[in-house]
Design a protein around this motif. Structure first.
Motif, PDB file in Angstrom:
ATOM      1  N   ASP A   1       0.861  -1.140  -0.028  1.00  0.00           N
ATOM      2  CA  ASP A   1       0.099  -0.226  -0.011  1.00  0.00           C
ATOM      3  C   ASP A   1       0.839   1.289   0.004  1.00  0.00           C
ATOM      4  O   ASP A   1       1.580   1.459   0.994  1.00  0.00           O
ATOM      5  CB  ASP A   1      -0.855   0.071   1.418  1.00  0.00           C
ATOM      6  CG  ASP A   1      -1.651   1.152   1.383  1.00  0.00           C
ATOM      7  OD1 ASP A   1      -1.725   1.977   0.465  1.00  0.00           O
ATOM      8  OD2 ASP A   1      -2.580   1.136   2.368  1.00  0.00           O
TER       9      ASP A   1
ATOM     10  N   ASN B   1      -8.083  11.629 -10.978  1.00  0.00           N
ATOM     11  CA  ASN B   1      -8.740  11.912 -12.197  1.00  0.00           C
ATOM     12  C   ASN B   1      -8.889  13.482 -12.341  1.00  0.00           C
ATOM     13  O   ASN B   1      -8.491  14.232 -11.398  1.00  0.00           O
ATOM     14  CB  ASN B   1     -10.283  11.289 -12.026  1.00  0.00           C
ATOM     15  CG  ASN B   1     -10.975  11.854 -10.761  1.00  0.00           C
ATOM     16  OD1 ASN B   1     -10.923  13.318 -10.490  1.00  0.00           O
ATOM     17  ND2 ASN B   1     -11.362  11.132  -9.876  1.00  0.00           N
TER      18      ASN B   1
ATOM     19  N   SER C   1     -11.502   5.726  -6.479  1.00  0.00           N
ATOM     20  CA  SER C   1     -11.288   4.519  -5.981  1.00  0.00           C
ATOM     21  C   SER C   1      -9.678   4.353  -6.208  1.00  0.00           C
ATOM     22  O   SER C   1      -8.905   5.138  -6.468  1.00  0.00           O
ATOM     23  CB  SER C   1     -11.983   3.497  -6.789  1.00  0.00           C
ATOM     24  OG  SER C   1     -11.830   3.448  -8.226  1.00  0.00           O
TER      25      SER C   1
ATOM     26  N   VAL D   1      -5.815   3.668  -5.881  1.00  0.00           N
ATOM     27  CA  VAL D   1      -4.753   4.364  -5.137  1.00  0.00           C
ATOM     28  C   VAL D   1      -5.342   5.724  -4.801  1.00  0.00           C
ATOM     29  O   VAL D   1      -4.698   6.310  -3.423  1.00  0.00           O
ATOM     30  CB  VAL D   1      -3.620   4.265  -5.729  1.00  0.00           C
ATOM     31  CG1 VAL D   1      -3.673   5.204  -7.025  1.00  0.00           C
ATOM     32  CG2 VAL D   1      -2.399   4.620  -5.205  1.00  0.00           C
ATOM     33  N   ASP D   2      -6.195   6.461  -5.569  1.00  0.00           N
ATOM     34  CA  ASP D   2      -6.649   7.759  -5.117  1.00  0.00           C
ATOM     35  C   ASP D   2      -7.678   7.535  -3.952  1.00  0.00           C
ATOM     36  O   ASP D   2      -7.386   8.603  -2.852  1.00  0.00           O
ATOM     37  CB  ASP D   2      -7.434   7.903  -6.341  1.00  0.00           C
ATOM     38  CG  ASP D   2      -7.779   9.529  -6.593  1.00  0.00           C
ATOM     39  OD1 ASP D   2      -7.311  10.227  -5.575  1.00  0.00           O
ATOM     40  OD2 ASP D   2      -8.769   9.984  -7.332  1.00  0.00           O
TER      41      ASP D   2
ATOM     42  N   SER E   1      -2.539   4.610 -13.925  1.00  0.00           N
ATOM     43  CA  SER E   1      -3.425   4.255 -15.460  1.00  0.00           C
ATOM     44  C   SER E   1      -3.707   2.777 -15.552  1.00  0.00           C
ATOM     45  O   SER E   1      -4.362   2.192 -16.343  1.00  0.00           O
ATOM     46  CB  SER E   1      -2.855   4.810 -16.661  1.00  0.00           C
ATOM     47  OG  SER E   1      -3.308   6.015 -17.043  1.00  0.00           O
ATOM     48  N   THR E   2      -3.090   1.890 -14.716  1.00  0.00           N
ATOM     49  CA  THR E   2      -3.083   0.257 -14.795  1.00  0.00           C
ATOM     50  C   THR E   2      -4.186  -0.319 -14.291  1.00  0.00           C
ATOM     51  O   THR E   2      -4.191  -1.475 -14.250  1.00  0.00           O
ATOM     52  CB  THR E   2      -1.609  -0.180 -14.585  1.00  0.00           C
ATOM     53  OG1 THR E   2      -1.528  -0.164 -13.140  1.00  0.00           O
ATOM     54  CG2 THR E   2      -0.409   0.205 -15.069  1.00  0.00           C
ATOM     55  N   GLY E   3      -5.095   0.602 -13.339  1.00  0.00           N
ATOM     56  CA  GLY E   3      -6.138  -0.130 -12.880  1.00  0.00           C
ATOM     57  C   GLY E   3      -7.625   0.367 -13.560  1.00  0.00           C
ATOM     58  O   GLY E   3      -7.777  -0.236 -14.687  1.00  0.00           O
ATOM     59  N   VAL E   4      -8.283   1.094 -13.022  1.00  0.00           N
ATOM     60  CA  VAL E   4      -9.491   1.582 -13.696  1.00  0.00           C
ATOM     61  C   VAL E   4      -9.194   2.014 -15.036  1.00  0.00           C
ATOM     62  O   VAL E   4     -10.160   1.943 -15.982  1.00  0.00           O
ATOM     63  CB  VAL E   4      -9.840   2.918 -12.513  1.00  0.00           C
ATOM     64  CG1 VAL E   4     -11.446   3.156 -13.306  1.00  0.00           C
ATOM     65  CG2 VAL E   4     -10.499   2.218 -11.333  1.00  0.00           C
TER      66      VAL E   4
HETATM   67  N1  AR6 Z   1      -1.117   1.134  -3.274  1.00  0.00           N
HETATM   68  C1  AR6 Z   1      -0.520   1.168  -4.404  1.00  0.00           C
HETATM   69  N2  AR6 Z   1      -1.001   1.079  -5.492  1.00  0.00           N
HETATM   70  C2  AR6 Z   1      -2.583   0.812  -5.456  1.00  0.00           C
HETATM   71  C3  AR6 Z   1      -3.342   0.795  -4.346  1.00  0.00           C
HETATM   72  C4  AR6 Z   1      -2.541   1.050  -3.133  1.00  0.00           C
HETATM   73  N3  AR6 Z   1      -3.344   1.367  -2.001  1.00  0.00           N
HETATM   74  N4  AR6 Z   1      -4.491   0.465  -4.750  1.00  0.00           N
HETATM   75  C5  AR6 Z   1      -4.521   0.345  -6.041  1.00  0.00           C
HETATM   76  N5  AR6 Z   1      -3.385   0.420  -6.481  1.00  0.00           N
HETATM   77  P1  AR6 Z   1      -6.132   2.932  -9.954  1.00  0.00           P
HETATM   78  P2  AR6 Z   1      -5.777   4.357 -12.668  1.00  0.00           P
HETATM   79  C6  AR6 Z   1      -2.907  -0.014  -7.881  1.00  0.00           C
HETATM   80  O1  AR6 Z   1      -7.380   2.314 -10.620  1.00  0.00           O
HETATM   81  O2  AR6 Z   1      -5.896   3.463 -13.455  1.00  0.00           O
HETATM   82  C7  AR6 Z   1      -9.717   6.562  -9.582  1.00  0.00           C
HETATM   83  O3  AR6 Z   1     -10.896   6.259  -9.023  1.00  0.00           O
HETATM   84  C8  AR6 Z   1      -3.723  -0.566  -8.711  1.00  0.00           C
HETATM   85  O4  AR6 Z   1      -3.670  -2.052  -8.428  1.00  0.00           O
HETATM   86  O5  AR6 Z   1      -5.861   3.319  -8.659  1.00  0.00           O
HETATM   87  O6  AR6 Z   1      -4.774   5.572 -12.890  1.00  0.00           O
HETATM   88  C9  AR6 Z   1      -9.202   7.861  -9.957  1.00  0.00           C
HETATM   89  O7  AR6 Z   1      -9.983   8.792  -9.275  1.00  0.00           O
HETATM   90  C10 AR6 Z   1      -3.261  -0.328 -10.243  1.00  0.00           C
HETATM   91  O8  AR6 Z   1      -2.097  -1.193 -10.581  1.00  0.00           O
HETATM   92  O9  AR6 Z   1      -5.659   4.126 -10.982  1.00  0.00           O
HETATM   93  C11 AR6 Z   1      -9.249   7.979 -11.395  1.00  0.00           C
HETATM   94  O10 AR6 Z   1     -10.803   8.000 -11.677  1.00  0.00           O
HETATM   95  C12 AR6 Z   1      -2.815   1.046  -9.812  1.00  0.00           C
HETATM   96  O11 AR6 Z   1      -2.918   1.169  -8.557  1.00  0.00           O
HETATM   97  C13 AR6 Z   1      -9.162   6.501 -11.609  1.00  0.00           C
HETATM   98  O12 AR6 Z   1      -9.305   5.701 -10.685  1.00  0.00           O
HETATM   99  C14 AR6 Z   1      -3.497   2.202 -10.469  1.00  0.00           C
HETATM  100  O13 AR6 Z   1      -4.931   1.795 -10.411  1.00  0.00           O
HETATM  101  C15 AR6 Z   1      -7.451   6.455 -12.068  1.00  0.00           C
HETATM  102  O14 AR6 Z   1      -7.167   5.087 -12.890  1.00  0.00           O
END
Ligand code: AR6
Length: 170
Positions: A10, A24, A31, A33-34, A117-120
């Motif tokens: 984390d 965003n 959701s 990491v944000d 960018s690799t999540g949502v």
């Molecule tokens: N610590 C480290 N990495 C994390 C954590 C954490 N606590 N939680 C998730 N990850 P994402 P995006 C990883 O979706 O794709 C939000 O709603 C996760 O596994 O957080 O840039 C924003 O408000 C993934 O590999 O970010 C935007 O609307 C990585 O962090 C949107 O999501 C990024 O996943 C941004 O999407």
């Protein structure tokens, strides 16, 4: 000489001067990491974000870290993956470049990045990994102002992609 580290866990628990947030364009929290960063920093973070008027994709904005160990949060907005033909790679590269530029101007020497960018937002992990490491290696050259850049991954698969990629370029 910049030290590169890869950790799995984390990001809010990492003891660096600034955490990078995958935000965003509205900087409204969300959701992933944000959400974790806002949760750990407390509601003051959202209040400061609301004053910033958003952040275009590929750019970066800085706030305080409030209840985090980190003094600062550097918010950057990664591109939503739309198949790769809409400048996504260049925009993701600009996220890393703009974060490092803002950090350097602010005298920040130790930062932790999530895999932006690799999540949502759905950016393919292998390509995002090469961009993240390539850009940071390029900008954290031997005379760089950074002591420590930590790549924080949330799952072992991503951490091993980063380890392999870093081993290739070192
Ligand atoms: N610590 C480290 N990495 C994390 C954590 C954490 N606590 N939680 C998730 N990850 P994402 P995006 C990883 O979706 O794709 C939000 O709603 C996760 O596994 O957080 O840039 C924003 O408000 C993934 O590999 O970010 C935007 O609307 C990585 O962090 C949107 O999501 C990024 O996943 C941004 O999407």
């Amino acid at each position: 000489m910049t030290k590169f580290d890869i950790v799995c866990g984390d990001i809010t628990e990492i003891r660096v001067t600034a955490l990078v947030n995958a935000a965003n364009e509205g900087l409204r929290g969300g959701s992933g990491v944000d959400g974790a960063i806002h949760q750990a920093a407390g509601p003051e973070l959202l209040r400061e974000c609301e004053q910033l008027g958003g952040c275009p994709t590929g750019q970066a904005r800085m706030t305080s870290g409030y209840r985090l160990f980190a003094d600062y949060v550097i918010h950057t907005v990664g591109p939503v993956w739309r198949g790769g033909g809409e400048g996504e790679a260049a925009l993701l590269g600009s996220c890393y470049a703009n974060v490092l530029s803002l950090a350097a101007k602010s005298g920040i020497r130790a930062l932790a990045f999530p895999a932006i960018s690799t999540g949502v937002y759905g950016f393919p992990k292998d390509r995002a990994t090469r961009i993240a490491i390539g850009m940071c290696r390029l900008l954290a050259a031997p005379d760089s102002p950074f002591d420590s850049l930590v790549f924080c991954l949330y799952d072992e698969e991503s951490a091993s992609l980063y380890k392999d990629c870093l081993a290739e370029v070192l």
